[in-house]
Every structure is written in structure tokens, then in C-alpha cells.
Write a protein that holds these residues in place. Structure first.
Motif, PDB file in Angstrom:
ATOM      1  N   LEU A   1      48.502   1.824  10.959  1.00  0.00           N
ATOM      2  CA  LEU A   1      47.991   3.188  10.958  1.00  0.00           C
ATOM      3  C   LEU A   1      49.111   4.186  10.692  1.00  0.00           C
ATOM      4  CD1 LEU A   1      45.503   5.004  11.456  1.00  0.00           C
ATOM      5  CD2 LEU A   1      46.121   5.047  13.879  1.00  0.00           C
ATOM      6  N   MET A   2      50.258   3.958  11.330  1.00  0.00           N
ATOM      7  CA  MET A   2      51.375   4.875  11.137  1.00  0.00           C
ATOM      8  C   MET A   2      51.908   4.805   9.714  1.00  0.00           C
ATOM      9  SD  MET A   2      52.812   7.222  12.697  1.00  0.00           S
ATOM     10  CE  MET A   2      53.842   8.328  11.756  1.00  0.00           C
ATOM     11  N   ALA A   3      51.910   3.595   9.148  1.00  0.00           N
ATOM     12  CA  ALA A   3      52.362   3.447   7.759  1.00  0.00           C
ATOM     13  C   ALA A   3      51.463   4.233   6.810  1.00  0.00           C
ATOM     14  CB  ALA A   3      52.382   1.965   7.375  1.00  0.00           C
ATOM     15  N   LEU A   4      50.166   4.234   7.120  1.00  0.00           N
ATOM     16  CA  LEU A   4      49.230   4.982   6.278  1.00  0.00           C
ATOM     17  C   LEU A   4      49.492   6.486   6.377  1.00  0.00           C
ATOM     18  CD1 LEU A   4      46.705   5.107   4.487  1.00  0.00           C
ATOM     19  CD2 LEU A   4      45.333   5.162   6.578  1.00  0.00           C
ATOM     20  N   TYR A   5      49.650   6.984   7.611  1.00  0.00           N
ATOM     21  CA  TYR A   5      49.945   8.412   7.774  1.00  0.00           C
ATOM     22  C   TYR A   5      51.251   8.787   7.082  1.00  0.00           C
ATOM     23  CZ  TYR A   5      46.234   9.527  11.147  1.00  0.00           C
ATOM     24  OH  TYR A   5      45.017   9.781  11.750  1.00  0.00           O
ATOM     25  N   ASP A   6      52.272   7.930   7.230  1.00  0.00           N
ATOM     26  CA  ASP A   6      53.572   8.214   6.623  1.00  0.00           C
ATOM     27  C   ASP A   6      53.454   8.302   5.111  1.00  0.00           C
ATOM     28  OD1 ASP A   6      56.541   8.453   6.936  1.00  0.00           O
ATOM     29  OD2 ASP A   6      56.477   6.660   5.679  1.00  0.00           O
ATOM     30  N   THR A   7      52.673   7.394   4.526  1.00  0.00           N
ATOM     31  CA  THR A   7      52.490   7.396   3.070  1.00  0.00           C
ATOM     32  C   THR A   7      51.766   8.660   2.613  1.00  0.00           C
ATOM     33  OG1 THR A   7      52.403   4.976   3.008  1.00  0.00           O
ATOM     34  CG2 THR A   7      51.458   6.159   1.125  1.00  0.00           C
ATOM     35  N   MET A   8      50.702   8.995   3.303  1.00  0.00           N
ATOM     36  CA  MET A   8      49.920  10.161   2.886  1.00  0.00           C
ATOM     37  C   MET A   8      50.705  11.459   3.074  1.00  0.00           C
ATOM     38  SD  MET A   8      45.951   9.484   3.864  1.00  0.00           S
ATOM     39  CE  MET A   8      44.991   8.346   2.861  1.00  0.00           C
ATOM     40  N   PHE A   9      51.380  11.604   4.206  1.00  0.00           N
ATOM     41  CA  PHE A   9      52.159  12.821   4.421  1.00  0.00           C
ATOM     42  C   PHE A   9      53.328  12.913   3.445  1.00  0.00           C
ATOM     43  CE2 PHE A   9      50.369  13.223   8.869  1.00  0.00           C
ATOM     44  CZ  PHE A   9      49.805  14.472   8.643  1.00  0.00           C
ATOM     45  N   SER A  10      53.924  11.768   3.103  1.00  0.00           N
ATOM     46  CA  SER A  10      55.033  11.784   2.147  1.00  0.00           C
ATOM     47  C   SER A  10      54.579  12.289   0.790  1.00  0.00           C
ATOM     48  CB  SER A  10      55.629  10.375   2.009  1.00  0.00           C
ATOM     49  OG  SER A  10      56.207   9.954   3.229  1.00  0.00           O
ATOM     50  N   GLN A  11      53.361  11.922   0.394  1.00  0.00           N
ATOM     51  CA  GLN A  11      52.813  12.418  -0.873  1.00  0.00           C
ATOM     52  C   GLN A  11      52.656  13.933  -0.855  1.00  0.00           C
ATOM     53  OE1 GLN A  11      52.113  10.585  -3.719  1.00  0.00           O
ATOM     54  NE2 GLN A  11      53.184   8.958  -2.602  1.00  0.00           N
ATOM     55  N   LEU A  12      52.507  14.494   0.338  1.00  0.00           N
ATOM     56  CA  LEU A  12      52.346  15.946   0.486  1.00  0.00           C
ATOM     57  C   LEU A  12      53.664  16.635   0.835  1.00  0.00           C
ATOM     58  CD1 LEU A  12      49.045  15.841   2.590  1.00  0.00           C
ATOM     59  CD2 LEU A  12      49.234  16.464   0.179  1.00  0.00           C
ATOM     60  N   ASP A  13      54.767  15.872   0.761  1.00  0.00           N
ATOM     61  CA  ASP A  13      56.099  16.397   1.071  1.00  0.00           C
ATOM     62  C   ASP A  13      56.178  16.880   2.520  1.00  0.00           C
ATOM     63  OD1 ASP A  13      58.731  16.928   0.461  1.00  0.00           O
ATOM     64  OD2 ASP A  13      58.348  18.984  -0.186  1.00  0.00           O
ATOM     65  N   VAL A  14      55.588  16.094   3.414  1.00  0.00           N
ATOM     66  CA  VAL A  14      55.614  16.392   4.843  1.00  0.00           C
ATOM     67  C   VAL A  14      56.203  15.189   5.570  1.00  0.00           C
ATOM     68  CG1 VAL A  14      54.202  16.821   6.898  1.00  0.00           C
ATOM     69  CG2 VAL A  14      53.637  17.946   4.743  1.00  0.00           C
ATOM     70  N   THR A  15      57.033  15.447   6.559  1.00  0.00           N
ATOM     71  CA  THR A  15      57.607  14.372   7.379  1.00  0.00           C
ATOM     72  C   THR A  15      56.819  14.263   8.676  1.00  0.00           C
ATOM     73  OG1 THR A  15      59.805  14.798   6.476  1.00  0.00           O
ATOM     74  CG2 THR A  15      59.690  13.511   8.505  1.00  0.00           C
TER      75      THR A  15
END
Length: 768
Positions: A154-168
């Protein structure tokens, strides 16, 4: 009552903080000008002193939100088959990114790890099983193993999606026992503050993988037992300004959401709702469900943190919450001060309007006229206040990107307000409509029957974003002795509110201000439409979809029109100069009106003698965009319209060439909306054919379609224009809001099998 002054911020420090945050100064409101009554709460007064835009009065607190916690449940992050709902998670991440960009401090509490881990372990178990293994009974997977696998996924998914939005983003796993340690709680707060300073979004989840709880479905720890209560606890620990709990339904309902009798509760009031709500099943996947959300929300709200439960299925609900829209269910420690614990139900509102109507009918004609004259005076006296509220509505409509036609209908200029006052005075001067004797008949000697006019009773009028309609409809209801319930478009919320206040403020005490009720929420409409024993007529003014939905939803008679597809047919014998004048006026005088021309039909001979070109040039000079039918498209080199049944409500229209008057009549009857249609011709025989055979509510000869209006017809005003064929048709004024009843006067007459009764049926002269 005691006359006192109410000041909302008594602390100088709070006042300074309020001003530094960019808000307008608070105002001291004195009771002689605005007394506190059951109908005016502290929150209403507060809302009226600030520039709150489109914010609903019950959501004023969102204007001060800086730090918010968003909790998303398992039912939102996963689909019904247990797989991840990637679209919803993506929309959630985009909203949080947008809020972070706007300067909000955003904290996310997420569920879904156990469900995701269960899905992955089932697949892995299936892949590693032999055929014989699959024949054996399949046991339940260990929940803690599912949590351990699911958390990283789940965390990997959030990290991937937020990274696409330039968010950490960052992960923080916690257990209930941690919160007993004061040192841990301080370290947690320091860490979160550091992350937020770095514009990092902290993502919390309960660490089910190493939880020591043996009864995960019981609140054995006394701190939290699901992510809803974790979110509530974090809101307190981290001093959040708002907690948003995302669910798979729109908010808290009075019963299971699947029950059609359940109603969405917009504001939770413990004293009112605690014993009334029937909860449905818990979450289909998680441990919580609505019961857990309500418990968490009540605790957080009691501690001073506002909470809103709303749907996580919509793509922009978090942003809408922070814009102050009335969605979901709000929990607030002061909620009991905002509204009366005993809210006025739809039935009570309708019954109050009926009682007011009966008191109104008792008044003499001149007394009802005085009320209308007082309304006209009040409109002019409060013109600046009305325009101030209207300008705010218009500004919001423009900012929201609404079409120019809607903004035009929404706008109330000074001359429009004075014109409304004038139309109200015209109604006041009209002949008394109630109690008129329509027919007198002598049935037998000294047995006299009278047919007299009387009000319909209670009207429910649902109208589009035209605040001027509110004034016209209210004036007509008063003149005709009817009670009235009004529901206007949300775009005109401020305008409708101030107009309603102005009108009801001049009602005499003998009538009361409940004669005209203003419905402020669309959620009340379904309940009102069920009241066929109290409400006598529904008049919807809006889109075809709105009218159709209302007709399908009620047993109450419905009067109105949906589309205003009006035609002007220019015959071969038309005076072209007259035709140009009529066509220009019908299209450009007020393009947004329902009686504006939408289709121009031209006799084929005019395409050969230059008449068509003159008409087209006249429209183009006024900036009218032209679309064509199949015949006109090629000849005029304009875009072809795929359907003739189209209402532009703007500077645009359709042009088509027809063979003759009979082709024009056929076109109008087939593609029109039975509203208003016109022929321009010098041939009286052709004109009479058109007037007789066009099946519309209003048919004109050599006159603009814009004349189809209650005020221009001398009706004073109109409720709307009806294209129905029963009761009233065309502009509906006072007469359209009346029915009749029978009065029989005798001298001891009895039927007794009609023995000895000599029926005369003699028509008698009318008398007043």
C-alpha cells in the motif's frame, strides 16, 4: 425580549489574529436591528458579517482550517472484489497534492493494508498450490501476515502516485499502546511538524502486523481499535483544525443508506440524532463502518475539532468541503447552537403555508393590495442591499465559469429591481381575483347555484437561477391567495435569501412570514413532492431533465414547460424590413429568455430574391452565430446543426429553408416545444392558417416572440409559461393560480328522490 448587544470576539488577541489572517473585522450587532430569535442563530449572524463567498452557513469553520487530517477507509481504497480502486486512490492523491500546494498541512490516515495483503497472499497461495491442495478446505489467512504484506504494498502505491505528482510522502506505523507514552506522543508531534514544514505528507496506518490485541474488534485498549478512532486521536494529538472521514456513502443517514426512507443528516446534533439513527452493517472489508466513524467524530468534535464524514467515491469532495459546500455530515461541538433541535419538516413547512393561505383569503381585497404595495416599497428601499448580495452571486458564477446566458439571467441591475417593484404594483391594482362569481344558475325556485373563483391552495415552485422570478411568483401567490414554497437555484442563493427576507419582513402579523417558505436544500424536495395531500400544484422552471424528473417523482399536478424552442417563420409575402426588425428583436432583445427565437424558418422564394441574405446579414451584424439545417447549410456556407430541437439561450440560432407555410407548420409541430411561434407575412389567409394549425401555447402574426410574457400580456407578472394543455397554457398569471368551487343557497330544499323538485336551470345574471 431583552435588548442587548452581541459581540462575537471579546478577546482583543483573537480579534488581532482574525484580522491578521486576512478576514474582515467582526461587527457588533445590536438586537434592535437584528434580534436573536429562534430563526436567527449566532452562526447566521457571524456568517452575515464576513465575506464568505459560497460557503454554507453551517460550514463557516472551514475558513480557518490550516491543518487537516483525511482518513480514507478500506471500502474506498478497494473495489468490491477486494482489488485496489486505483482511480479513487489517484483522485485522493491529486486532491491532497492540490491542497498542499495551496498551503494546507495535510495528514493522511489510510486503511486497506489487510485487504491488499489478503489479496496478494491468496494469489501467492494459489500459485504455489498443487491440484490436490486446492481440493482441501481453504482456511482463513492470518490477519497479521496480511497486514505485514499489505502495508509495504500500500505504501509503495502511495509513494508511486505521489511521486508522479511531485509530492513526497512518508509512512508512520503506530500501535495503540504507543499513545500511553508521553514521550512517544511528543516525539510523534515533533516528527509530524518537521515533515509538514518540509511539505511532506505523513501517511499513518495502524501497525496490525505486530499488534498485541487479541480481540481486534473490541475496544479493549481504551484508546483506538480502528483507523477511524486512530484518525480522531491523531486529530487531537496533532492539533488539527479539521478531520475528514471518507466513506463509501455520502455521509451519515438516519438509517441504512440502502433504505429509501433514510435521509442524509447534514449536521449531527447529539441531542437529536443519538437515539434516532439506525446503523447498517459495518464496513464490508475493514473493521470500522459508520458506527466507528460516528464514534470517532463525536469524540473529536467534543474536543473542539470539527469533523466531516463524506463520500470518498467522488473525485473532489475534500476540496468541496474546504470550499464550504454543504456535503456530507458535519460534527461540531457548537452544532446544537446552529439549528433548532426540532427542525421544521417538509410537511410542517407546507402546512404552515396552507394555514397562511387561509388567513390571507380572509383579508379584504384592499388589505391584500396593501401587502403588495408594501413589498414594492420594500424592494426599492432595499435596492442597494439586494444588488450587493446579487453581485456576490454573479461574481461567484463568473469565477465558476458558468455560461453567459446563466449569468445574464442571474443579474439584478437597478432598473430590473425597480421594474419588479412596478410589476408588483400592477398586481396590487388589479381587479380582485378571489371570490368572483363566474356563473349563477337557478336550479329550482329559490335554489341558487354559484360557481366562484378561489385559490388553488399551496404552490411549490422550483425555479432556475433567476432571482427576479422569486419576486414575481411571491407577488402572484399573495394576489391569488395561495401559500407558497420556493426553491431557487444554488447560484442565486444570496439573492434569493435577501429577496425572501425583504418580502416576508412586510407581512402583517395576522398572516405571518410562513405564508412564503424558502426551501434551501435540494434534499427537502423529495419529501415535499410526496405531500400530495398538502401541496396542490408544482411549477418547475428549468431544464427538460428537471421537469421530467419532477413529473416522475410526484402525484401532485405539475405545470410548466421545459424547453423554449421558439420559431419565426418569414413567409414569401413578408415585408422584409418588418421581418428584419422582428427577427432581430426576437433573437437579440434578451437571448437567454425562454421566449427568444431559436430557429428562423424562411420561405424558399426568399433565397432567390435576396430576402434570405438580408435576414442573415441583420442577425450577423448583431453578432448572432448561425447554424443551419440541411438546406440552409450549403446555401449560406454555415455549420450544420445535428438537431433542430435545441435551445441556445445565447446569441446563436438555427436557420432553415422550407417550401411553404404548411412545411413551416409541420417543422414547428415536429421540432418545437409548443412554447411561442410567429409568422411574418402580409397574406392574411396564410397568417390565419398558421395561427390555427401551429399547436403552441402562443402563436403570433407580425409580432416578436418576446411579447409572450405575463407582464406584457397585462397579467402583472407570471409564475412561468406553461406548455401543458390542462388547467393553464401560455404565461401563467393570477388566473392560472385559481380554481373554482360551488356555492349552493337554498331554503330547506331536499332531494327525496327528486320528488316534487321542479328543476328550472335558469341562467342568472352575475353579481358581485
Amino acid at each position: 425580549m431583552n435588548r442587548t448587544s452581541y459581540q462575537f470576539l471579546t478577546s482583543e488577541q483573537k480579534k488581532m489574529e482574525h484580522l491578521q489572517n486576512g478576514h474582515k473585522p467582526f461587527v457588533t450587532i445590536k438586537a434592535p436591528e437584528l434580534p436573536l430569535t429562534n430563526g436567527i442563530t449566532l452562526l447566521n449572524l457571524l456568517a452575515e458579517t464576513q465575506d464568505l463567498g459560497n460557503i454554507d452557513p453551517s460550514r463557516v469553520f472551514v475558513t480557518k482550517v490550516k491543518r487537516l487530517i483525511v482518513k480514507v477507509g478500506t471500502a474506498v481504497v478497494t473495489r468490491s472484489d477486494g482489488r485496489l480502486a486505483l482511480g479513487r486512490i489517484g483522485a485522493l492523491c491529486e486532491q491532497l497534492k492540490e491542497l498542499s500546494t495551496q498551503g494546507y498541512e495535510v495528514i493522511l490516515v489510510t486503511s486497506g493494508a489487510v485487504g491488499l495483503g489478503k489479496q496478494r497472499l491468496r494469489y501467492r497461495k494459489l500459485a504455489n498450490s498443487s491440484f490436490s491442495d486446492l481440493q482441501k478446505p481453504q482456511g482463513e489467512l492470518d490477519g497479521k501476515a496480511c497486514a505485514a504484506v499489505g502495508q509495504s504494498s500500500l505504501m509503495a502505491l502511495y509513494d508511486t502516485m505521489f511521486s508522479q505528482l511531485d509530492v513526497t510522502s512518508s509512512q508512520l506505523l503506530v500501535n495503540d499502546g504507543f499513545f500511553r507514552d508521553a514521550g512517544f506522543r511528543k516525539q510523534l508531534s515533533d516528527t509530524v511538524n518537521s515533515l509538514l514544514d518540509l511539505r511532506v505528507i505523513p501517511i499513518f496506518n495502524e501497525n496490525d502486523a505486530v499488534s498485541t490485541r487479541k480481540a481486534p474488534y473490541e475496544d479493549s485498549s481504551g484508546i483506538f481499535w480502528d483507523n477511524d478512532s486512530l484518525a480522531g486521536l491523531l486529530a487531537l494529538e496533532l492539533k488539527a483544525d479539521l478531520l475528514v472521514l471518507l466513506s463509501d456513502v455520502e455521509g451519515l443517514y438516519s438509517g441504512p443508506p440502502s433504505d429509501p426512507n433514510s435521509k442524509l443528516i447534514h449536521t449531527y446534533i447529539k441531542e437529536k440524532h443519538q437515539g434516532e439513527i439506525t446503523f447498517g452493517d459495518k464496513s464490508r472489508l475493514g473493521r470500522g463502518g459508520m458506527t466507528a466513524k460516528v464514534n470517532a467524530a463525536v469524540c473529536a468534535a467534543h474536543a473542539g475539532i470539527p469533523v466531516i464524514i463524506t463520500s470518498g467515491y467522488a473525485t473532489n469532495n475534500i476540496i468541496r468541503v474546504l470550499q464550504g459546500e454543504k456535503i456530507g455530515t458535519v460534527f461540531h461541538k457548537d452544532a446544537h447552537l446552529w439549528v433548532n433541535i426540532k427542525e421544521v419538516s417538509a410537511r410542517e413547512m407546507a402546512v404552515a403555508a396552507r394555514e397562511g393561505s387561509r388567513r390571507l383569503q380572509v383579508l379584504k381585497s384592499e388589505e391584500r393590495s396593501k401587502i403588495l404595495l408594501a413589498i414594492a416599497d420594500a424592494l426599492e428601499k432595499n435596492e442597494s442591499k439586494i444588488r450587493l448580495e446579487n453581485e456576490a452571486d454573479v461574481a461567484d458564477a463568473v469565477a465558476a465559469g458558468y455560461e453567459k446566458s446563466l449569468v445574464s439571467r442571474l443579474t439584478l441591475k437597478q432598473e430590473k429591481i425597480y421594474s419588479l417593484a412596478k410589476s408588483v404594483r400592477v398586481l396590487a391594482d388589479m381587479e380582485e381575483p378571489i371570490g368572483q362569481i363566474l356563473k349563477r344558475t337557478e336550479l329550482a325556485d329559490k335554489l341558487i347555484l354559484e360557481k366562484i373563483s378561489c385559490p388553488l391552495g399551496v404552490l411549490l415552485v422550483i425555479f432556475e437561477s433567476r432571482p427576479d422570478a422569486l419576486v414575481q411568483i411571491a407577488a402572484l401567490a399573495i394576489r391569488s391567495g395561495n401559500g407558497l414554497l420556493l426553491k431557487g437555484g444554488k447560484e442565486a442563493r444570496r439573492s434569493n435569501s435577501i429577496l425572501h427576507k425583504v418580502i416576508t419582513s412586510v407581512m402583517p402579523d395576522t398572516i405571518g412570514d410562513k405564508l412564503i417558505g424558502l426551501v434551501t436544500s435540494r434534499d427537502e424536495i423529495p419529501d415535499l413532492l410526496k405531500l400530495d395531500d398538502v401541496i396542490d400544484l408544482v411549477v418547475p422552471r428549468g431544464s427538460n431533465k428537471l421537469v421530467s424528473q419532477i413529473k416522475e417523482s410526484t402525484k401532485i399536478p405539475v405545470l410548466g414547460h421545459s424547453d423554449g424552442i421558439c420559431h419565426v417563420y418569414v413567409d414569401k409575402s413578408a415585408n422584409i424590413d418588418m421581418a428584419k426588425h422582428i427577427v432581430r428583436d426576437a433573437k437579440t432583445d434578451y437571448p437567454a429568455a425562454c421566449n427568444a427565437m431559436e430557429t428562423l424558418l424562411v420561405h424558399k422564394d426568399l433565397s432567390n430574391n435576396g430576402g434570405l441574405n438580408e435576414l442573415v446579414l441583420e442577425l450577423q451584424r448583431e453578432g448572432v452565430k448561425l447554424n443551419g439545417g440541411p438546406r440552409a447549410t450549403g446555401l449560406l456556407n454555415i455549420a450544420e446543426r445535428d438537431s433542430f430541437h435545441h435551445e441556445y439561450s445565447s446569441l446563436a440560432c438555427t436557420v432553415e429553408i422550407v417550401e411553404d407555410v404548411f412545411a413551416a407548420i409541420d417543422h414547428i409541430n415536429r421540432h418545437g416545444s409548443a412554447h411561442t411561434d410567429c409568422i411574418v407575412t402580409e397574406d392574411c389567409e396564410v397568417a390565419e392558417t398558421f395561427l390555427r394549425q401551429v399547436d403552441s401555447a402562443a402563436v403570433f402574426h407580425n409580432a416578436s416572440t418576446r411579447f409572450c410574457d405575463g407582464a406584457r400580456f397585462g397579467l402583472g407578472a407570471e409564475v412561468g409559461i406553461s406548455t401543458s394543455r390542462i388547467h393553464a397554457r401560455g404565461p401563467v398569471g393570477v388566473e392560472g393560480l385559481l380554481t373554482n368551487r360551488w356555492i349552493l343557497r337554498g331554503c330547506g330544499h331536499v332531494v327525496d328522490g327528486d320528488q316534487g323538485v321542479n328543476y328550472t336551470y335558469k341562467e342568472l345574471p352575475l353579481k358581485t
